[in-house]
Motif scaffolding. Structure first.
Motif, PDB file in Angstrom:
ATOM      1  N   PHE A  59      10.912  66.303  69.987  1.00 38.62           N
ATOM      2  CA  PHE A  59      10.268  65.403  69.041  1.00 38.62           C
ATOM      3  C   PHE A  59       9.354  66.201  68.120  1.00 38.62           C
ATOM      4  O   PHE A  59       8.843  67.259  68.503  1.00 38.62           O
ATOM      5  CB  PHE A  59       9.462  64.326  69.779  1.00 38.62           C
ATOM      6  CG  PHE A  59      10.169  63.770  70.988  1.00 38.62           C
ATOM      7  CD1 PHE A  59      11.371  63.091  70.854  1.00 38.62           C
ATOM      8  CD2 PHE A  59       9.643  63.950  72.262  1.00 38.62           C
ATOM      9  CE1 PHE A  59      12.035  62.587  71.951  1.00 38.62           C
ATOM     10  CE2 PHE A  59      10.289  63.454  73.370  1.00 38.62           C
ATOM     11  CZ  PHE A  59      11.491  62.768  73.223  1.00 38.62           C
ATOM     12  N   VAL A  60       9.122  65.678  66.923  1.00 33.57           N
ATOM     13  CA  VAL A  60       8.327  66.394  65.925  1.00 33.57           C
ATOM     14  C   VAL A  60       7.214  65.487  65.407  1.00 33.57           C
ATOM     15  O   VAL A  60       7.458  64.329  65.046  1.00 33.57           O
ATOM     16  CB  VAL A  60       9.191  66.875  64.742  1.00 33.57           C
ATOM     17  CG1 VAL A  60       8.341  67.625  63.710  1.00 33.57           C
ATOM     18  CG2 VAL A  60      10.328  67.778  65.234  1.00 33.57           C
ATOM     19  N   ILE A  61       6.004  66.032  65.367  1.00 35.98           N
ATOM     20  CA  ILE A  61       4.850  65.373  64.743  1.00 35.98           C
ATOM     21  C   ILE A  61       4.577  66.078  63.420  1.00 35.98           C
ATOM     22  O   ILE A  61       4.594  67.309  63.359  1.00 35.98           O
ATOM     23  CB  ILE A  61       3.597  65.475  65.632  1.00 35.98           C
ATOM     24  CG1 ILE A  61       3.811  64.807  66.979  1.00 35.98           C
ATOM     25  CG2 ILE A  61       2.385  64.865  64.929  1.00 35.98           C
ATOM     26  CD1 ILE A  61       2.614  64.972  67.921  1.00 35.98           C
ATOM     27  N   GLY A 104       0.416  60.947  61.656  1.00 40.39           N
ATOM     28  CA  GLY A 104       0.957  59.609  61.894  1.00 40.39           C
ATOM     29  C   GLY A 104       2.391  59.433  61.422  1.00 40.39           C
ATOM     30  O   GLY A 104       2.828  58.321  61.148  1.00 40.39           O
ATOM     31  N   ILE A 105       3.138  60.530  61.323  1.00 39.09           N
ATOM     32  CA  ILE A 105       4.549  60.503  60.912  1.00 39.09           C
ATOM     33  C   ILE A 105       5.329  61.314  61.944  1.00 39.09           C
ATOM     34  O   ILE A 105       5.041  62.493  62.161  1.00 39.09           O
ATOM     35  CB  ILE A 105       4.726  61.098  59.505  1.00 39.09           C
ATOM     36  CG1 ILE A 105       3.905  60.291  58.491  1.00 39.09           C
ATOM     37  CG2 ILE A 105       6.201  61.136  59.099  1.00 39.09           C
ATOM     38  CD1 ILE A 105       3.825  60.921  57.112  1.00 39.09           C
ATOM     39  N   TYR A 161       5.246  70.005  62.868  1.00 37.41           N
ATOM     40  CA  TYR A 161       5.621  70.573  61.572  1.00 37.41           C
ATOM     41  C   TYR A 161       4.426  70.429  60.655  1.00 37.41           C
ATOM     42  O   TYR A 161       4.011  69.320  60.328  1.00 37.41           O
ATOM     43  CB  TYR A 161       6.833  69.848  60.978  1.00 37.41           C
ATOM     44  CG  TYR A 161       7.159  70.311  59.571  1.00 37.41           C
ATOM     45  CD1 TYR A 161       7.778  71.540  59.360  1.00 37.41           C
ATOM     46  CD2 TYR A 161       6.829  69.536  58.464  1.00 37.41           C
ATOM     47  CE1 TYR A 161       8.055  71.982  58.067  1.00 37.41           C
ATOM     48  CE2 TYR A 161       7.116  69.970  57.179  1.00 37.41           C
ATOM     49  CZ  TYR A 161       7.723  71.190  56.990  1.00 37.41           C
ATOM     50  OH  TYR A 161       7.990  71.627  55.717  1.00 37.41           O
ATOM     51  N   LYS A 162       3.832  71.556  60.261  1.00 34.48           N
ATOM     52  CA  LYS A 162       2.628  71.530  59.426  1.00 34.48           C
ATOM     53  C   LYS A 162       3.021  71.509  57.951  1.00 34.48           C
ATOM     54  O   LYS A 162       3.803  72.342  57.496  1.00 34.48           O
ATOM     55  CB  LYS A 162       1.747  72.740  59.735  1.00 34.48           C
ATOM     56  CG  LYS A 162       1.073  72.657  61.093  1.00 34.48           C
ATOM     57  CD  LYS A 162       0.097  73.790  61.328  1.00 34.48           C
ATOM     58  CE  LYS A 162       0.818  75.072  61.676  1.00 34.48           C
ATOM     59  NZ  LYS A 162      -0.114  76.137  62.089  1.00 34.48           N
ATOM     60  N   THR A 163       2.477  70.532  57.243  1.00 32.71           N
ATOM     61  CA  THR A 163       2.768  70.400  55.825  1.00 32.71           C
ATOM     62  C   THR A 163       1.578  70.883  55.002  1.00 32.71           C
ATOM     63  O   THR A 163       0.418  70.685  55.389  1.00 32.71           O
ATOM     64  CB  THR A 163       3.082  68.941  55.451  1.00 32.71           C
ATOM     65  OG1 THR A 163       3.293  68.855  54.045  1.00 32.71           O
ATOM     66  CG2 THR A 163       1.940  67.994  55.826  1.00 32.71           C
ATOM     67  N   ASP A 164       1.873  71.528  53.880  1.00 36.38           N
ATOM     68  CA  ASP A 164       0.838  71.931  52.924  1.00 36.38           C
ATOM     69  C   ASP A 164       0.742  70.926  51.784  1.00 36.38           C
ATOM     70  O   ASP A 164      -0.088  71.081  50.887  1.00 36.38           O
ATOM     71  CB  ASP A 164       1.152  73.328  52.363  1.00 36.38           C
ATOM     72  CG  ASP A 164       1.097  74.405  53.442  1.00 36.38           C
ATOM     73  OD1 ASP A 164       0.221  74.295  54.329  1.00 36.38           O
ATOM     74  OD2 ASP A 164       1.928  75.329  53.409  1.00 36.38           O
ATOM     75  N   GLY A 165       1.612  69.912  51.799  1.00 41.14           N
ATOM     76  CA  GLY A 165       1.576  68.887  50.760  1.00 41.14           C
ATOM     77  C   GLY A 165       0.422  67.922  50.984  1.00 41.14           C
ATOM     78  O   GLY A 165      -0.307  68.005  51.974  1.00 41.14           O
ATOM     79  N   PHE A 166       0.278  66.973  50.069  1.00 43.64           N
ATOM     80  CA  PHE A 166      -0.853  66.057  50.168  1.00 43.64           C
ATOM     81  C   PHE A 166      -0.645  65.046  51.287  1.00 43.64           C
ATOM     82  O   PHE A 166       0.477  64.687  51.632  1.00 43.64           O
ATOM     83  CB  PHE A 166      -1.111  65.357  48.827  1.00 43.64           C
ATOM     84  CG  PHE A 166      -0.119  64.283  48.467  1.00 43.64           C
ATOM     85  CD1 PHE A 166      -0.262  62.990  48.944  1.00 43.64           C
ATOM     86  CD2 PHE A 166       0.952  64.561  47.624  1.00 43.64           C
ATOM     87  CE1 PHE A 166       0.641  61.992  48.603  1.00 43.64           C
ATOM     88  CE2 PHE A 166       1.861  63.566  47.272  1.00 43.64           C
ATOM     89  CZ  PHE A 166       1.701  62.285  47.771  1.00 43.64           C
ATOM     90  N   TRP A 167      -1.761  64.620  51.849  1.00 44.67           N
ATOM     91  CA  TRP A 167      -1.757  63.592  52.889  1.00 44.67           C
ATOM     92  C   TRP A 167      -3.128  62.950  52.922  1.00 44.67           C
ATOM     93  O   TRP A 167      -4.151  63.622  52.794  1.00 44.67           O
ATOM     94  CB  TRP A 167      -1.446  64.184  54.259  1.00 44.67           C
ATOM     95  CG  TRP A 167      -1.474  63.154  55.368  1.00 44.67           C
ATOM     96  CD1 TRP A 167      -0.439  62.372  55.786  1.00 44.67           C
ATOM     97  CD2 TRP A 167      -2.596  62.769  56.170  1.00 44.67           C
ATOM     98  NE1 TRP A 167      -0.839  61.531  56.792  1.00 44.67           N
ATOM     99  CE2 TRP A 167      -2.161  61.751  57.048  1.00 44.67           C
ATOM    100  CE3 TRP A 167      -3.922  63.193  56.226  1.00 44.67           C
ATOM    101  CZ2 TRP A 167      -3.007  61.157  57.974  1.00 44.67           C
ATOM    102  CZ3 TRP A 167      -4.774  62.583  57.141  1.00 44.67           C
ATOM    103  CH2 TRP A 167      -4.312  61.589  58.013  1.00 44.67           C
TER     104      TRP A 167
END
Length: 342
Positions: A59-61, A104-105, A161-167
């Motif tokens: 599973f991925v957070i 939360g995704i 999975y670390k995102t650099d996009g906006f959140w």
């Protein structure tokens, strides 16, 4: 399809209750998204990440970076820097754990229901043993974060999975202005054709502005930055709108000034009126700062925030509305400051 819980079952109990409907299409995997967040939603990237890490049942957070102070307000993730496997998960810790927070995704496979089911069975056993529970507890109430992720951490089944996009979270109506700014900025990169441009005979556009094709905008109006104009909106001569959302059917009469405000459906602002709020943006000097969940009142007074006009609100000419919340179907007769108008 909308599937409604018969009672509040928690973030895990809800999807467990409807597991048969979720799996009826024979899905190999599915996404779960909290509704109170805005993001680039890098779903394709999460799918590709899962294919590169873990096995077919992992599973991925989605995670992002917060500053050390604000991280305490979120689920905190400690992960292996090489494999990104989640080794430790704590929901809203009392002391600093990690700067990587839960967005939360989630990307789940059907195997998640086995892990949720184990929590359900454990809850049932505990309720049988606790005769003094008075019947208000339910075994079906399961929290993904505290009950499932905490147990999965370190098992080789959970990855981040670390995102650099906006959140950003959207915890109040006022935070929608900040969320709108993030989306408009994203459109300027990915879909610039969606945004308004300065054209001969058109209004003055500053920064990122969205105008619905059915809106009527006077050529002397000045819009932006970060403005969204909805369907059928009318904007008169000399109007100034900045950092605001104007929803469908609203009318801004000549020479009004609208700043840091959400204008509800079919509302009217009279000539020379000024409607203004106070932004609650994150610290612009901290790249990892998140928007704070401001309380509605502080020290017995309304916290200055975005001004919100409910649907079908009428603001008369030449008045000033500052840092106020106006409930729907109100016809004001004077100026207001720092008030909730019921």
């Amino acid at each position: 399809r909308y599937l409604q819980e018969y009672a509040a079952l928690g973030t895990g109990g809800g999807i467990y209750h409807f597991r048969d409907q979720i799996l009826s299409g024979g899905a190999e995997a599915f996404f779960v998204l909290n509704a109170d967040v805005c993001s680039e939603f890098p779903l394709q990237e999460m799918l590709e990440f899962r294919q590169r890490h873990g096995d077919a049942h992992s599973f991925v957070i989605l995670g992002t970076t917060a500053n050390r102070t604000q991280a305490l307000n979120y689920g905190c993730i400690v992960a292996n820097t090489d494999t990104q496997e989640v080794q430790h998960y704590v929901e809203k810790p009392s002391t600093f754990v990690s700067e990587i927070i839960n967005c939360g995704i989630y990307l789940f496979t059907p195997a998640i229901f086995q892990h949720i089911g184990e929590v359900f069975q454990r809850n049932q056993q505990e309720l049988v043993l606790e005769e003094s529970s008075n019947g208000w507890q339910r075994a079906e109430v399961i929290r993904l974060e505290q009950d499932v992720f905490t147990a999965l951490a370190g098992s080789g089944k959970l990855y981040v999975y670390k995102t650099d996009g906006f959140w950003s979270q959207i915890k109040s109506a006022g935070s929608a202005i900040y969320a709108s700014r993030l989306y408009l900025n994203q459109y300027s990169k990915s879909h610039p054709e969606r945004l308004a441009q300065n054209k001969p005979g058109g209004p003055v556009i500053r920064g990122n502005v969205y105008i619905h094709p059915t809106a009527s905008i006077d050529s002397t109006a000045v819009l932006g930055p970060n403005v969204s104009i909805g369907e059928g909106v009318t904007v008169g001569a000399g109007v100034r709108v900045r950092e605001s959302i104007v929803l469908h059917g609203a009318s801004l009469h000549d020479h009004t000034c609208v700043l840091n405000t959400i204008v509800g459906w079919d509302s009217t602002i009279g000539r020379w009126a000024r409607v203004e709020g106070t932004p609650s943006d994150p610290n612009p000097n901290d790249p990892y700062a998140k928007i704070d969940s401001e309380t509605l009142f502080r020290d017995g007074r309304l916290t200055p925030s975005i001004t919100i006009l409910g649907c079908s609100v009428t603001i008369p000419a030449e008045v000033v509305i500052l840092n106020s919340i106006v409930l729907p179907h109100k016809e004001l007769s004077r100026s207001y400051k720092n008030q909730i108008i019921l």
